[in-house]
Design a protein around this motif. Structure first.
Motif, PDB file in Angstrom:
ATOM      1  N   GLY A   1       0.740  -1.262   0.000  1.00 44.02           N
ATOM      2  CA  GLY A   1       0.000   0.000   0.000  1.00 44.02           C
ATOM      3  C   GLY A   1       0.768   1.311   0.000  1.00 44.02           C
TER       4      GLY A   1
ATOM      5  N   SER B   1       1.624   8.205   2.017  1.00 46.45           N
ATOM      6  CA  SER B   1       1.012   6.939   2.451  1.00 46.45           C
ATOM      7  C   SER B   1       1.591   6.483   3.784  1.00 46.45           C
ATOM      8  CB  SER B   1       1.288   5.818   1.439  1.00 46.45           C
ATOM      9  OG  SER B   1       0.787   6.130   0.174  1.00 46.45           O
ATOM     10  N   ILE B   2       0.723   5.940   4.630  1.00 45.17           N
ATOM     11  CA  ILE B   2       1.191   5.391   5.911  1.00 45.17           C
ATOM     12  C   ILE B   2       2.163   4.241   5.628  1.00 45.17           C
ATOM     13  CG2 ILE B   2       0.458   4.302   8.070  1.00 45.17           C
ATOM     14  CD1 ILE B   2      -2.275   5.826   7.663  1.00 45.17           C
TER      15      ILE B   2
ATOM     16  N   ASN C   1       2.083  -3.308  -4.383  1.00 43.17           N
ATOM     17  CA  ASN C   1       0.872  -2.502  -4.561  1.00 43.17           C
ATOM     18  C   ASN C   1       0.139  -3.052  -5.786  1.00 43.17           C
ATOM     19  OD1 ASN C   1      -1.084  -0.451  -4.310  1.00 43.17           O
ATOM     20  ND2 ASN C   1       0.470   1.049  -3.714  1.00 43.17           N
TER      21      ASN C   1
ATOM     22  N   ASP D   1      -2.630  -7.444  -6.984  1.00 38.48           N
ATOM     23  CA  ASP D   1      -3.960  -6.931  -6.678  1.00 38.48           C
ATOM     24  C   ASP D   1      -4.462  -7.763  -5.501  1.00 38.48           C
ATOM     25  OD1 ASP D   1      -6.758  -6.640  -6.546  1.00 38.48           O
ATOM     26  OD2 ASP D   1      -6.848  -6.066  -8.663  1.00 38.48           O
ATOM     27  N   VAL D   2      -4.842  -7.100  -4.407  1.00 40.15           N
ATOM     28  CA  VAL D   2      -5.203  -7.863  -3.196  1.00 40.15           C
ATOM     29  C   VAL D   2      -6.479  -8.683  -3.350  1.00 40.15           C
ATOM     30  CG1 VAL D   2      -4.005  -6.470  -1.459  1.00 40.15           C
ATOM     31  CG2 VAL D   2      -6.335  -5.840  -2.170  1.00 40.15           C
TER      32      VAL D   2
ATOM     33  N   SER E   1      -2.003  -2.277   4.310  1.00 39.15           N
ATOM     34  CA  SER E   1      -2.339  -0.851   4.363  1.00 39.15           C
ATOM     35  C   SER E   1      -3.074  -0.501   3.080  1.00 39.15           C
ATOM     36  CB  SER E   1      -1.033  -0.051   4.505  1.00 39.15           C
ATOM     37  OG  SER E   1      -1.298   1.323   4.634  1.00 39.15           O
ATOM     38  N   VAL E   2      -4.266  -1.062   2.960  1.00 34.31           N
ATOM     39  CA  VAL E   2      -5.008  -1.053   1.695  1.00 34.31           C
ATOM     40  C   VAL E   2      -6.458  -0.670   1.948  1.00 34.31           C
ATOM     41  CG1 VAL E   2      -5.823  -2.503  -0.198  1.00 34.31           C
ATOM     42  CG2 VAL E   2      -3.547  -2.895   0.746  1.00 34.31           C
TER      43      VAL E   2
ATOM     44  N   THR F   1      -6.850   0.343  10.353  1.00 32.44           N
ATOM     45  CA  THR F   1      -8.293   0.514  10.405  1.00 32.44           C
ATOM     46  C   THR F   1      -8.646   1.888  10.961  1.00 32.44           C
ATOM     47  OG1 THR F   1     -10.346  -0.524  11.176  1.00 32.44           O
ATOM     48  CG2 THR F   1      -8.500  -0.567  12.703  1.00 32.44           C
TER      49      THR F   1
ATOM     50  N   LYS G   1     -14.340  -1.766   7.572  1.00 28.02           N
ATOM     51  CA  LYS G   1     -13.375  -1.790   8.680  1.00 28.02           C
ATOM     52  C   LYS G   1     -13.858  -2.717   9.806  1.00 28.02           C
ATOM     53  CE  LYS G   1     -10.184   1.024   7.107  1.00 28.02           C
ATOM     54  NZ  LYS G   1      -9.005   0.396   6.452  1.00 28.02           N
TER      55      LYS G   1
ATOM     56  N   THR H   1      -5.637  10.995   8.756  1.00 27.84           N
ATOM     57  CA  THR H   1      -4.287  11.336   8.292  1.00 27.84           C
ATOM     58  C   THR H   1      -4.397  11.821   6.845  1.00 27.84           C
ATOM     59  OG1 THR H   1      -3.634   9.370   9.564  1.00 27.84           O
ATOM     60  CG2 THR H   1      -1.929  10.373   8.207  1.00 27.84           C
TER      61      THR H   1
ATOM     62  N   THR I   1      -3.734  11.643   3.501  1.00 26.12           N
ATOM     63  CA  THR I   1      -3.155  10.765   2.473  1.00 26.12           C
ATOM     64  C   THR I   1      -4.147  10.759   1.313  1.00 26.12           C
ATOM     65  OG1 THR I   1      -4.353   8.862   3.297  1.00 26.12           O
ATOM     66  CG2 THR I   1      -2.165   9.220   4.234  1.00 26.12           C
TER      67      THR I   1
ATOM     68  N   ALA J   1      -6.006   8.237   0.226  1.00 26.90           N
ATOM     69  CA  ALA J   1      -7.253   7.572   0.651  1.00 26.90           C
ATOM     70  C   ALA J   1      -7.997   8.441   1.668  1.00 26.90           C
ATOM     71  CB  ALA J   1      -6.953   6.200   1.243  1.00 26.90           C
TER      72      ALA J   1
HETATM   73  N1  LIG Z   1      -5.659   8.315   6.010  1.00 23.00           N
HETATM   74  C1  LIG Z   1      -6.474   8.130   7.043  1.00 23.00           C
HETATM   75  O1  LIG Z   1      -7.112   9.074   7.549  1.00 23.00           O
HETATM   76  C2  LIG Z   1      -6.591   6.756   7.653  1.00 23.00           C
HETATM   77  C3  LIG Z   1      -7.061   6.614   8.964  1.00 23.00           C
HETATM   78  C4  LIG Z   1      -7.211   5.330   9.501  1.00 23.00           C
HETATM   79  C5  LIG Z   1      -6.891   4.224   8.719  1.00 23.00           C
HETATM   80  N2  LIG Z   1      -6.433   4.391   7.434  1.00 23.00           N
HETATM   81  C6  LIG Z   1      -6.138   3.203   6.624  1.00 23.00           C
HETATM   82  O2  LIG Z   1      -4.770   3.175   6.311  1.00 23.00           O
HETATM   83  C7  LIG Z   1      -4.601   2.354   5.153  1.00 23.00           C
HETATM   84  C8  LIG Z   1      -3.657   3.053   4.175  1.00 23.00           C
HETATM   85  O3  LIG Z   1      -4.249   4.205   3.646  1.00 23.00           O
HETATM   86  P1  LIG Z   1      -3.512   5.601   3.480  1.00 23.00           P
HETATM   87  O4  LIG Z   1      -4.273   6.573   4.272  1.00 23.00           O
HETATM   88  O5  LIG Z   1      -2.053   5.457   3.687  1.00 23.00           O
HETATM   89  O6  LIG Z   1      -3.845   5.954   1.946  1.00 23.00           O
HETATM   90  P2  LIG Z   1      -3.151   5.557   0.545  1.00 23.00           P
HETATM   91  O7  LIG Z   1      -4.120   6.007  -0.494  1.00 23.00           O
HETATM   92  O8  LIG Z   1      -1.781   6.099   0.481  1.00 23.00           O
HETATM   93  O9  LIG Z   1      -3.071   3.950   0.582  1.00 23.00           O
HETATM   94  C9  LIG Z   1      -4.121   3.101   0.141  1.00 23.00           C
HETATM   95  C10 LIG Z   1      -3.453   2.020  -0.701  1.00 23.00           C
HETATM   96  O10 LIG Z   1      -4.351   0.980  -1.079  1.00 23.00           O
HETATM   97  C11 LIG Z   1      -3.880   0.510  -2.343  1.00 23.00           C
HETATM   98  N3  LIG Z   1      -4.875  -0.303  -3.053  1.00 23.00           N
HETATM   99  C12 LIG Z   1      -6.121   0.079  -3.458  1.00 23.00           C
HETATM  100  N4  LIG Z   1      -6.695  -0.923  -4.138  1.00 23.00           N
HETATM  101  C13 LIG Z   1      -5.815  -1.969  -4.148  1.00 23.00           C
HETATM  102  C14 LIG Z   1      -5.829  -3.280  -4.694  1.00 23.00           C
HETATM  103  N5  LIG Z   1      -6.901  -3.746  -5.368  1.00 23.00           N
HETATM  104  N6  LIG Z   1      -4.743  -4.077  -4.526  1.00 23.00           N
HETATM  105  C15 LIG Z   1      -3.656  -3.631  -3.837  1.00 23.00           C
HETATM  106  N7  LIG Z   1      -3.587  -2.403  -3.282  1.00 23.00           N
HETATM  107  C16 LIG Z   1      -4.650  -1.574  -3.456  1.00 23.00           C
HETATM  108  C17 LIG Z   1      -3.595   1.818  -3.074  1.00 23.00           C
HETATM  109  O11 LIG Z   1      -2.838   1.636  -4.270  1.00 23.00           O
HETATM  110  C18 LIG Z   1      -2.858   2.595  -2.001  1.00 23.00           C
HETATM  111  O12 LIG Z   1      -1.465   2.349  -2.061  1.00 23.00           O
HETATM  112  C19 LIG Z   1      -6.002   2.070   4.618  1.00 23.00           C
HETATM  113  O13 LIG Z   1      -6.439   0.809   5.085  1.00 23.00           O
HETATM  114  C20 LIG Z   1      -6.808   3.169   5.267  1.00 23.00           C
HETATM  115  O14 LIG Z   1      -8.184   2.859   5.360  1.00 23.00           O
HETATM  116  C21 LIG Z   1      -6.255   5.628   6.898  1.00 23.00           C
END
Ligand SMILES: NC(=O)c1ccc[n+]([C@@H]2O[C@H](COP(=O)([O-])OP(=O)(O)OC[C@H]3O[C@@H](n4cnc5c(N)ncnc54)[C@H](O)[C@@H]3O)[C@@H](O)[C@H]2O)c1
Length: 271
Positions: free
Chosen positions: A15, A21-22, A41, A67-68, A95-96, A150, A168, A198, A200, A202
């Motif tokens: 991810g 990205s986290i 990814n 692809d997950v 982290s997807v 999550t 989630k 955060t 990002t 997403a």
């Molecule tokens: N950003 C926030 O506020 C926040 C808060 C809590 C939890 N999260 C969670 O953290 C995780 C990472 O998100 P992020 O905020 O770093 O955003 P991000 O957009 O950087 O990461 C999301 C990732 O999911 C990947 N992805 C999407 N579809 C996919 C697939 N079919 N196969 C493989 N990979 C796929 C994307 O390419 C991307 O790299 C997610 O689970 C998100 O729900 C985010």
């Protein structure tokens, strides 16, 4: 500063889309803490090419597309990673997340159910797929650690988080259920980390994100946890310092989850 928490450990990080990205920050921290990593990814995300910069900064880590939602991709990822490491895997970061309903602006009460199905598949069932592939290939080391990210919308209503809230809740349940089976089989632990909002790709896609993140900041005694903070917590969860933690949803949110109200919010309401 490196404490070499992950010296000798080998992990797969899902991810990392860009440097916000986290997963990106987690890869950097794990590498600094002495781990070797494989990055993955979705093939479409890899085409952006950003991830190659991260791979280079992490000791020329291999980048393997998967692809997950595709079991063959995941099997190939785990097999190639074991080949690269010359052995089993010590940690995995899931982290997807993705919701087409959020992207298209569909409200919770007017979902497109094909999109909803896809959301659950990508954002939640994928954790089961990852765990099952690892389980069947016997790819994880004893005391290995799998972490998925999550959000607290799994427990409480955040209306604009939409069907991702349900995804989630399912994700957290899969971590518990698979955590039981993997714990019994090989002492592999599975946990979710519930992160603050955060900025990002997403995160920012959620409607009203600016209000949302500012509110959380005001409602958290420590303020919002950053992506770097989350990466540090992931590294601790991958380390041997947390060997007996499994099947948990771990809040990493500056205290937001257990705060009823703060002085900052009261003052805002009195204005
Ligand atoms: N950003 C926030 O506020 C926040 C808060 C809590 C939890 N999260 C969670 O953290 C995780 C990472 O998100 P992020 O905020 O770093 O955003 P991000 O957009 O950087 O990461 C999301 C990732 O999911 C990947 N992805 C999407 N579809 C996919 C697939 N079919 N196969 C493989 N990979 C796929 C994307 O390419 C991307 O790299 C997610 O689970 C998100 O729900 C985010």
């Amino acid at each position: 500063m490196s404490q070499n928490l992950l010296k000798g450990k080998k992990g797969i990080i899902f991810g990392a889309l860009n440097d916000q990205s986290i997963a990106w920050k987690t890869a950097e921290i794990c590498y600094q803490q002495g781990a070797q990593i494989v990055l993955t990814n979705a093939p479409i995300a890899l085409r952006m090419g950003e991830i190659n910069k991260l791979a280079e900064a992490c000791g020329n880590a291999p980048v393997i597309g998967a692809d997950v939602t595709n079991m063959d991709d995941l099997k190939n990822l785990f097999e190639k990673s074991m080949e690269h490491f010359g052995g089993t895997i010590d940690f995995v970061l899931h982290s997807v997340g993705m919701s087409m309903n959020i992207r298209k602006g569909n409200m919770y009460t007017g979902l497109n159910h094909d999109f909803q199905h896809k959301t659950f598949d990508i954002s939640a069932m994928s954790l089961h797929r990852v765990c099952q592939v690892a389980y069947e290939l016997d790819a994880m080391s004893e005391w290995g650690s799998i972490v998925a990210l999550t959000y607290i919308a799994a427990q409480r209503v955040f209306p604009d988080y939409n069907e991702m809230a349900d995804a989630k809740a399912l994700l957290e349940s899969i971590a518990r259920s698979f955590g039981y089976h993997y714990g019994v089989k090989k002492k592999v632990r599975i946990n979710t980390i519930s992160q603050s909002p955060t900025r990002t790709t997403a995160g920012s896609g959620v409607k009203g994100f600016d209000g949302f993140i500012n509110y959380a900041e005001k409602m958290s005694p420590l303020g919002n946890a950053s992506a770097e903070d989350c990466a540090n917590y992931c590294a601790v969860m991958f380390s041997d310092m947390t060997r007996m933690v499994t099947m948990q949803n771990l809040f990493h949110d500056g205290g937001f989850s257990f705060t009823g109200v703060t002085q900052a919010v009261i003052e805002q309401m009195e204005k």
